[in-house]
Design a protein around this motif. Structure first.
Motif, short mmCIF file in Angstrom:
data_model
loop_
_atom_site.label_atom_id
_atom_site.label_comp_id
_atom_site.label_asym_id
_atom_site.label_seq_id
_atom_site.Cartn_x
_atom_site.Cartn_y
_atom_site.Cartn_z
N GLY A 88 0.78 -1.22 0.00
CA GLY A 88 0.00 0.00 0.00
C GLY A 88 0.81 1.28 0.00
N GLY A 89 2.13 1.16 -0.15
CA GLY A 89 2.97 2.35 -0.16
C GLY A 89 3.25 2.84 -1.57
N ILE A 90 4.16 3.77 -1.69
CA ILE A 90 4.51 4.31 -3.01
C ILE A 90 5.77 3.67 -3.57
CG2 ILE A 90 3.39 6.52 -2.58
CD1 ILE A 90 6.25 7.67 -2.13
N GLY A 91 6.32 2.69 -2.86
CA GLY A 91 7.49 1.96 -3.35
C GLY A 91 8.73 2.26 -2.55
N LYS A 92 9.63 1.34 -2.57
CA LYS A 92 10.91 1.49 -1.86
C LYS A 92 11.84 2.38 -2.66
CE LYS A 92 10.90 -1.98 1.39
NZ LYS A 92 11.49 -1.88 2.69
N HIS A 93 12.64 3.16 -1.98
CA HIS A 93 13.61 4.03 -2.64
C HIS A 93 14.98 3.84 -1.99
CE1 HIS A 93 10.48 6.08 -4.85
NE2 HIS A 93 9.81 6.22 -3.73
N ILE A 94 16.01 3.88 -2.81
CA ILE A 94 17.38 3.77 -2.32
C ILE A 94 17.79 5.12 -1.73
CG2 ILE A 94 19.77 3.43 -3.00
CD1 ILE A 94 18.72 1.53 -5.18
N THR A 95 18.26 5.10 -0.48
CA THR A 95 18.66 6.35 0.16
C THR A 95 20.18 6.51 0.15
OG1 THR A 95 18.63 5.28 2.32
CG2 THR A 95 16.65 6.44 1.64
N LYS A 96 20.93 5.40 0.27
CA LYS A 96 22.39 5.49 0.20
C LYS A 96 23.00 4.11 0.03
CE LYS A 96 22.70 5.74 5.22
NZ LYS A 96 23.22 6.48 6.34
N ARG A 97 24.27 4.10 -0.35
CA ARG A 97 25.05 2.86 -0.42
C ARG A 97 26.14 2.93 0.63
NH1 ARG A 97 27.00 2.24 -6.46
NH2 ARG A 97 28.65 1.28 -5.27
N VAL A 98 26.27 1.85 1.41
CA VAL A 98 27.22 1.81 2.51
C VAL A 98 28.29 0.77 2.19
CG1 VAL A 98 27.49 1.39 4.97
CG2 VAL A 98 25.42 2.45 4.12
N LYS A 99 29.56 1.16 2.36
CA LYS A 99 30.66 0.22 2.11
C LYS A 99 30.64 -0.90 3.14
CE LYS A 99 33.93 3.30 -0.09
NZ LYS A 99 35.29 3.89 0.00
N ARG A 100 31.05 -2.10 2.71
CA ARG A 100 31.16 -3.24 3.62
C ARG A 100 32.28 -4.13 3.15
NH1 ARG A 100 27.41 -8.15 1.90
NH2 ARG A 100 28.60 -9.00 3.59
N LYS A 101 32.75 -5.00 4.05
CA LYS A 101 33.78 -5.98 3.73
C LYS A 101 33.14 -7.37 3.74
CE LYS A 101 37.77 -3.54 5.53
NZ LYS A 101 38.86 -3.54 6.50
N ILE A 102 33.55 -8.19 2.78
CA ILE A 102 33.06 -9.56 2.68
C ILE A 102 34.25 -10.47 2.96
CG2 ILE A 102 31.94 -11.25 1.19
CD1 ILE A 102 31.04 -8.66 -0.47
N TYR A 103 34.17 -11.22 4.06
CA TYR A 103 35.27 -12.06 4.50
C TYR A 103 35.12 -13.49 3.98
CZ TYR A 103 36.32 -8.30 7.74
OH TYR A 103 36.64 -7.08 8.27
N PRO A 104 36.24 -14.14 3.60
CA PRO A 104 36.15 -15.53 3.18
C PRO A 104 35.90 -16.44 4.39
CG PRO A 104 38.43 -14.82 3.21
CD PRO A 104 37.59 -13.61 3.50
N ASN A 105 35.32 -17.61 4.13
CA ASN A 105 34.96 -18.56 5.17
C ASN A 105 36.20 -19.41 5.51
OD1 ASN A 105 33.58 -20.20 6.89
ND2 ASN A 105 32.30 -21.17 5.34
N LEU A 106 37.10 -18.83 6.33
CA LEU A 106 38.39 -19.46 6.60
C LEU A 106 38.36 -20.38 7.81
CD1 LEU A 106 40.83 -16.48 6.06
CD2 LEU A 106 40.52 -18.44 4.58
N ARG A 107 39.17 -21.45 7.72
CA ARG A 107 39.38 -22.38 8.83
C ARG A 107 40.88 -22.68 8.94
NH1 ARG A 107 34.65 -22.07 9.35
NH2 ARG A 107 32.93 -23.35 8.76
N ASP A 108 41.37 -22.84 10.16
CA ASP A 108 42.73 -23.33 10.38
C ASP A 108 42.60 -24.84 10.62
OD1 ASP A 108 44.07 -20.87 10.24
OD2 ASP A 108 43.50 -20.40 12.29
#
Length: 88
Positions: free
Chosen positions: A28-48
């Protein structure tokens, strides 16, 4: 040890997360709008892991991703470690 896989070379990558505001049209709204883009880091799934290599009769300690561990289970520890240059 650095945050990277010794087998595949997977490292930390950067990307963006999109922040949205508003109410969806189907609710029932007028639609979603993008307000900003935020930097992030994506870490690999590491195991020792300590891996037993029967061909040389030794334990080898490596830092690897879950995907590299699956590859090692499929192709064999000795072959994968030799190709990566960990074993001489």
């Amino acid at each position: 040890m650095p945050k990277s896989c010794q087998i595949t070379g997977a490292t930390v990558t950067t990307g963006h997360k999109i922040h949205r505001s508003g109410k969806a049209k189907k609710e029932g709204g007028i639609g979603k709008h993008i307000t900003k883009r935020v930097k992030r880091k994506i870490y690999p799934n590491l195991r020792d892991k300590r891996i037993w290599v029967p061909e040389i009769g030794k334990w080898v300690t490596v830092r690897l991703t879950a995907r590299a561990l699956k590859t090692m289970n499929k192709n064999g520890a000795y072959q994968v470690l030799k190709k990566a240059g960990i074993l001489s």
